[in-house]
Motif scaffolding. Structure first.
Motif, short mmCIF file in Angstrom:
data_model
loop_
_atom_site.label_atom_id
_atom_site.label_comp_id
_atom_site.label_asym_id
_atom_site.label_seq_id
_atom_site.Cartn_x
_atom_site.Cartn_y
_atom_site.Cartn_z
N VAL A 70 37.65 -38.21 -7.80
CA VAL A 70 36.77 -37.14 -8.27
C VAL A 70 35.98 -37.59 -9.49
CG1 VAL A 70 36.67 -34.75 -9.08
CG2 VAL A 70 38.42 -35.41 -7.42
N ARG A 71 34.70 -37.21 -9.53
CA ARG A 71 33.88 -37.41 -10.72
C ARG A 71 34.37 -36.44 -11.79
NH1 ARG A 71 29.95 -34.83 -9.26
NH2 ARG A 71 30.01 -33.14 -10.81
N VAL A 72 34.68 -36.95 -12.97
CA VAL A 72 35.15 -36.12 -14.07
C VAL A 72 34.06 -36.12 -15.15
CG1 VAL A 72 36.93 -35.78 -15.82
CG2 VAL A 72 37.56 -36.66 -13.56
N ASP A 73 33.48 -34.94 -15.41
CA ASP A 73 32.34 -34.85 -16.33
C ASP A 73 32.75 -34.59 -17.77
OD1 ASP A 73 30.23 -35.15 -14.32
OD2 ASP A 73 30.98 -33.22 -13.57
N ALA A 74 33.93 -34.04 -17.98
CA ALA A 74 34.44 -33.80 -19.33
C ALA A 74 35.95 -33.63 -19.25
CB ALA A 74 33.80 -32.58 -19.99
N VAL A 75 36.61 -33.89 -20.37
CA VAL A 75 38.07 -33.83 -20.43
C VAL A 75 38.49 -33.04 -21.66
CG1 VAL A 75 40.23 -35.16 -20.58
CG2 VAL A 75 38.26 -36.09 -19.33
N LYS A 76 39.42 -32.11 -21.48
CA LYS A 76 40.06 -31.43 -22.60
C LYS A 76 41.53 -31.85 -22.61
CE LYS A 76 42.96 -28.23 -24.24
NZ LYS A 76 42.79 -26.83 -24.55
N ILE A 77 42.03 -32.27 -23.76
CA ILE A 77 43.43 -32.67 -23.89
C ILE A 77 44.14 -31.67 -24.79
CG2 ILE A 77 45.02 -34.48 -24.61
CD1 ILE A 77 42.70 -36.48 -24.32
N GLY A 78 45.27 -31.17 -24.31
CA GLY A 78 46.08 -30.26 -25.10
C GLY A 78 47.43 -30.88 -25.42
N MET A 79 48.50 -30.25 -24.97
CA MET A 79 49.86 -30.66 -25.34
C MET A 79 50.23 -32.02 -24.76
SD MET A 79 53.44 -28.72 -24.52
CE MET A 79 55.00 -29.40 -25.08
N LEU A 80 50.51 -32.97 -25.64
CA LEU A 80 51.07 -34.27 -25.28
C LEU A 80 52.35 -34.39 -26.09
CD1 LEU A 80 47.82 -36.45 -25.49
CD2 LEU A 80 48.78 -35.33 -23.47
N SER A 81 53.49 -34.37 -25.41
CA SER A 81 54.73 -34.07 -26.11
C SER A 81 55.42 -35.25 -26.78
CB SER A 81 55.72 -33.40 -25.15
OG SER A 81 55.90 -34.20 -24.00
N ASP A 82 55.07 -36.50 -26.43
CA ASP A 82 55.72 -37.62 -27.09
C ASP A 82 54.80 -38.83 -27.11
OD1 ASP A 82 55.93 -39.00 -24.60
OD2 ASP A 82 57.90 -38.16 -24.21
N SER A 97 37.07 -45.30 -18.31
CA SER A 97 35.89 -45.02 -19.15
C SER A 97 35.55 -43.53 -19.15
CB SER A 97 34.68 -45.83 -18.67
OG SER A 97 34.95 -47.21 -18.71
N ALA A 98 36.58 -42.71 -19.31
CA ALA A 98 36.37 -41.26 -19.35
C ALA A 98 35.48 -40.90 -20.53
CB ALA A 98 37.72 -40.54 -19.47
N ARG A 99 34.68 -39.84 -20.35
CA ARG A 99 33.71 -39.48 -21.38
C ARG A 99 33.81 -37.99 -21.69
NH1 ARG A 99 28.88 -37.69 -18.71
NH2 ARG A 99 29.16 -37.60 -16.46
N GLU A 100 33.15 -37.60 -22.76
CA GLU A 100 33.09 -36.20 -23.21
C GLU A 100 34.51 -35.63 -23.33
OE1 GLU A 100 30.32 -36.21 -24.06
OE2 GLU A 100 28.82 -36.65 -22.56
N ALA A 223 29.95 -30.33 -20.72
CA ALA A 223 29.73 -30.77 -19.34
C ALA A 223 28.50 -30.09 -18.73
CB ALA A 223 30.97 -30.47 -18.49
N GLN A 224 28.18 -28.90 -19.22
CA GLN A 224 27.01 -28.17 -18.73
C GLN A 224 25.71 -28.71 -19.31
OE1 GLN A 224 26.75 -26.16 -16.33
NE2 GLN A 224 28.23 -24.51 -16.29
N GLY A 225 25.81 -29.63 -20.27
CA GLY A 225 24.61 -30.25 -20.81
C GLY A 225 24.28 -29.90 -22.24
N HIS A 226 25.06 -29.06 -22.89
CA HIS A 226 24.83 -28.75 -24.30
C HIS A 226 25.11 -29.98 -25.16
CE1 HIS A 226 24.69 -24.20 -24.10
NE2 HIS A 226 25.17 -24.50 -22.91
N ASP A 227 24.36 -30.14 -26.25
CA ASP A 227 24.77 -31.15 -27.21
C ASP A 227 26.02 -30.64 -27.93
OD1 ASP A 227 23.99 -29.48 -29.43
OD2 ASP A 227 21.94 -30.24 -29.28
N TRP A 228 26.69 -31.53 -28.65
CA TRP A 228 27.98 -31.15 -29.22
C TRP A 228 27.90 -29.99 -30.20
CZ3 TRP A 228 32.38 -31.85 -27.06
CH2 TRP A 228 32.62 -32.98 -26.28
N PRO A 229 26.96 -29.99 -31.15
CA PRO A 229 26.92 -28.83 -32.07
C PRO A 229 26.67 -27.51 -31.36
CG PRO A 229 25.72 -30.68 -33.00
CD PRO A 229 26.05 -31.06 -31.58
#
Length: 273
Positions: A70-82, A97-100, A223-229
């Motif tokens: 699957v094409r992954v356009d953005a990634v959010k990372i939450g709980m990483l336990s160790d 080479s994951a991005r955003e 992922a929808q195209g907004h700049d970061w700010p």
């Protein structure tokens, strides 16, 4: 084309935080949500009773299987336990080479208890942060990452946001919700400097999963195209609306969830603003 957004996080059976909140938030922003689970968490609005960690090797299998297809356009990372899971996630994201990438560092519980051991904090700081485009810590989490005392004003927040960026992360949204006042002020630090983002403070006990929801919204908007700010500002506006509308829900006896679909579920025939 509809963006595909991935969450890498733990679960919440009550639906207010973690993977479940992230997927709702992705959908609310018109993106296709996907999830890699890092831990099975027995929690509700009243707290966490137990955690079943997913082996790091299986977290890697989930990620590689997904990225191979699957094409992954953005990634959010939450709980990483160790530390092992943190290193694994960092390595696989680098491999593909994951991005955003948005990181919500789940490090300190609302009670003030630390959720990550020292070696895990070190792995987060040294191995994952350099791959991250935006990190969204609250004041206790920022202090923990830096090994400093917690900021008590916006000037201190700006200094800590700058020091976090010096660790290798590209952008920092340091959340000031722990400070007092009629407004809630966050600091957004980018390569252009620091910006203060002020929003009304919504007084409510329904604040379960607010950090998850804000970071997931920022990833979806990027992922929808907004700049970061602009993604960060729009995410804050969305969260404010979700907290305002949370009283419409009746979920649990503790800190209830925000209303992720407040803009789409009508009240008396009229959509909420």
């Amino acid at each position: 084309m509809i963006p595909n957004v991935l969450t890498i996080a733990g679960t919440d059976p009550s639906g207010g935080a973690g993977v479940q909140a992230d997927l709702k938030t992705f959908s609310a922003h018109g993106t296709y949500g996907m999830a890699v689970t890092t831990a099975l968490v027995a929690q509700t609005t009243t707290g966490v009773s137990s955690v079943l960690e997913i082996p790091a090797s299986f977290v890697a299998d989930q990620l590689r299987t997904l990225f191979d297809d699957v094409r992954v356009d953005a990634v959010k990372i939450g709980m990483l336990s160790d530390a092992e899971i943190i290193r694994t996630v960092a390595a696989v994201l680098s491999e593909y080479s994951a991005r955003e990438i948005v990181l919500d560092p789940v490090m300190v519980a609302k009670s003030g208890d630390r959720l990550l051991a020292a070696d895990a904090v070190r792995a987060l700081r040294e191995e994952l942060l350099p791959h991250v485009d935006l990190i969204t810590p609250n004041l206790p989490e920022a202090a923990d990452l830096l090994g400093e005392v917690e900021s008590t004003d916006t000037a201190g927040m700006a200094l800590q946001a700058e020091r976090l960026a010096a660790l290798g992360v590209k952008r920092v949204l340091l959340k000031g919700g722990h400070l007092l006042g009629a407004s809630s002020v966050d600091v957004l630090h980018t390569e252009s400097g620091s910006e203060y983002l002020s929003h009304e403070r919504v007084v409510t006990s329904n604040d379960h999963g607010t950090g998850c929801t804000l970071s997931a919204a920022a990833a979806a908007l990027r992922a929808q195209g907004h700049d970061w700010p602009s993604a960060v500002r729009a995410a804050k506006e969305y969260l404010t609306g979700a907290m305002r509308a949370a009283e419409l829900l009746d979920v649990g006896r503790g800190h209830g969830p925000v209303h992720h679909f407040h803009r789409w579920w009508p009240v008396d025939g009229a959509p909420l603003s």
